[in-house]
Design a protein around this motif. Sequence first.
Motif, PDB file in Angstrom:
ATOM      1  N   HIS A  65      74.255  50.080  49.877  1.00  0.00           N
ATOM      2  CA  HIS A  65      73.464  48.882  49.551  1.00  0.00           C
ATOM      3  C   HIS A  65      72.016  49.322  49.077  1.00  0.00           C
ATOM      4  CE1 HIS A  65      75.842  45.597  50.953  1.00  0.00           C
ATOM      5  NE2 HIS A  65      76.507  46.397  51.899  1.00  0.00           N
TER       6      HIS A  65
ATOM      7  N   TYR B  50      70.146  48.431  45.435  1.00  0.00           N
ATOM      8  CA  TYR B  50      68.505  47.937  45.278  1.00  0.00           C
ATOM      9  C   TYR B  50      67.617  48.683  44.384  1.00  0.00           C
ATOM     10  CZ  TYR B  50      69.171  43.882  48.599  1.00  0.00           C
ATOM     11  OH  TYR B  50      69.555  42.960  49.108  1.00  0.00           O
TER      12      TYR B  50
ATOM     13  N   ALA C 163      68.655  48.218  41.020  1.00  0.00           N
ATOM     14  CA  ALA C 163      68.075  47.087  40.287  1.00  0.00           C
ATOM     15  C   ALA C 163      66.531  47.285  40.365  1.00  0.00           C
ATOM     16  CB  ALA C 163      68.401  45.988  41.354  1.00  0.00           C
TER      17      ALA C 163
ATOM     18  N   GLN D 289      64.289  48.573  42.743  1.00  0.00           N
ATOM     19  CA  GLN D 289      63.234  48.679  44.079  1.00  0.00           C
ATOM     20  C   GLN D 289      63.231  50.133  44.117  1.00  0.00           C
ATOM     21  OE1 GLN D 289      61.883  46.577  46.369  1.00  0.00           O
ATOM     22  NE2 GLN D 289      62.755  44.613  45.349  1.00  0.00           N
TER      23      GLN D 289
ATOM     24  N   SER E 280      74.752  43.527  53.949  1.00  0.00           N
ATOM     25  CA  SER E 280      74.054  42.699  52.544  1.00  0.00           C
ATOM     26  C   SER E 280      73.111  41.720  53.003  1.00  0.00           C
ATOM     27  CB  SER E 280      75.230  42.085  51.877  1.00  0.00           C
ATOM     28  OG  SER E 280      74.664  41.537  50.483  1.00  0.00           O
TER      29      SER E 280
ATOM     30  N   GLU F 213      69.183  42.284  52.539  1.00  0.00           N
ATOM     31  CA  GLU F 213      68.528  41.298  51.507  1.00  0.00           C
ATOM     32  C   GLU F 213      67.359  40.382  52.034  1.00  0.00           C
ATOM     33  OE1 GLU F 213      69.536  37.528  48.511  1.00  0.00           O
ATOM     34  OE2 GLU F 213      71.165  38.487  49.647  1.00  0.00           O
TER      35      GLU F 213
ATOM     36  N   VAL G 294      64.442  42.713  52.342  1.00  0.00           N
ATOM     37  CA  VAL G 294      63.720  42.912  50.913  1.00  0.00           C
ATOM     38  C   VAL G 294      63.052  41.709  50.462  1.00  0.00           C
ATOM     39  CG1 VAL G 294      64.222  43.525  48.857  1.00  0.00           C
ATOM     40  CG2 VAL G 294      65.232  44.712  50.579  1.00  0.00           C
ATOM     41  N   ARG G 295      63.826  40.490  50.711  1.00  0.00           N
ATOM     42  CA  ARG G 295      62.985  39.324  50.207  1.00  0.00           C
ATOM     43  C   ARG G 295      61.814  38.790  50.847  1.00  0.00           C
ATOM     44  NH1 ARG G 295      67.212  34.547  48.734  1.00  0.00           N
ATOM     45  NH2 ARG G 295      67.921  36.077  47.308  1.00  0.00           N
TER      46      ARG G 295
END
Length: 382
Positions: A238, A242, A245, A247, A275, A279, A282-283
């Motif tokens: 995971h 990230y 993508a 990060q 996940s 997530e 992170v978000r």
Amino acid sequence: MGVGTSSAPEARQAGRPPAPRSGDAAGTGIDPGIDPDELPDGLVVADEHGRVVRFNAVAERITARRAADALGRSLDAALPLEDLEGRRWWQLTDPYGGLAIRVRQPERNLLLPGGREVLVSARYVRDLPTGPVRRVVVTLRDTEARRRTERSHAELIATVAHELRSPLTSVKGFTATLLAKWERFTDDQKRLMLETVDADADRVTRLIAELLDISRIDSGRLELRRQPVDIGAAVGRHIQAYVAAGQSADRFLLRLAQPLPDLWADPDKVDQVLSNLIENAVRHGEGTVTIDITPAPSPREGEESGTSVTVSDEGPGIPEESMNRVFTRFWRGSKRGGTGLGLYIVKGIVEAHGGTITVGRGPRGGAEFRFTLPVAAPAYLT
């Protein structure tokens, strides 16, 4: 009046019902070893004369009436019920004078004085198939739990409708535009539209998957296919996704204690839990996202070891007043977005494994989620 009105049975002491018949707890048909006050539903029993001989604790709570005030009174006076059209229920059904072949009244919504709604069902007990009624056994259920379920279902339907409308509108709009004006767009424009359609289709697919998960969790049908799971490697995948993508790799800190017990779990379901939690960090969080994996006592009795995973961030965290709602349906943090179903599903998956999950404040002020799974090795390996 449909309910018998003969003289009251012999005097009762301190509001207690008469002594039970042989093999019969106060004439209720309940095993004498069971205390009617321990039943989950309200119980009201009337004898062959239509006088109340049992009024249990739940019936007191639902009707807001003391048993001492109900015992010895006629059924229609102790339990005055009306249907939704305002008709007096006991006069309408006439349990003691109606058809001799009747054995029950199916559950239905009726009203207590003051308009409170209650679910009522009744059974007519006879010594002979068509003989006179010896007692009427009435059960009462509060409608609040059913109302909460109905509200939850209504909220779910509204949320699903809202979440589906946006991507489906986008898919329909772009596909219609491309079909009607294909030659007018450049290849880059077509690619952008198709990528948007693809992303929106993924949103719909995720929502349908969430709905299926909720259905299985609520019905207790969530299937687990246990296999050996390398939880450290799963978290690493995971993190790598990230980083790929965009990060920064410095944003993630994985701390893995050794040795860890061998974990048997459903790898796809564990991935779903990881996940969602990563997530969210992170978000909605800030700073470093720290994932700690450590051995822990098993949350399940009879097992010694388990594996604990803690995901924490350095953001503002979750307000104290919201802590008890984090794992409920439709809960969202301060930042809107998503269906609000993810953490509800996470909790269901963890508990289906026999594990536990908690939320709190991390050491640096952000949110901290910690779940613990039992090792749960198959019996043939133990």
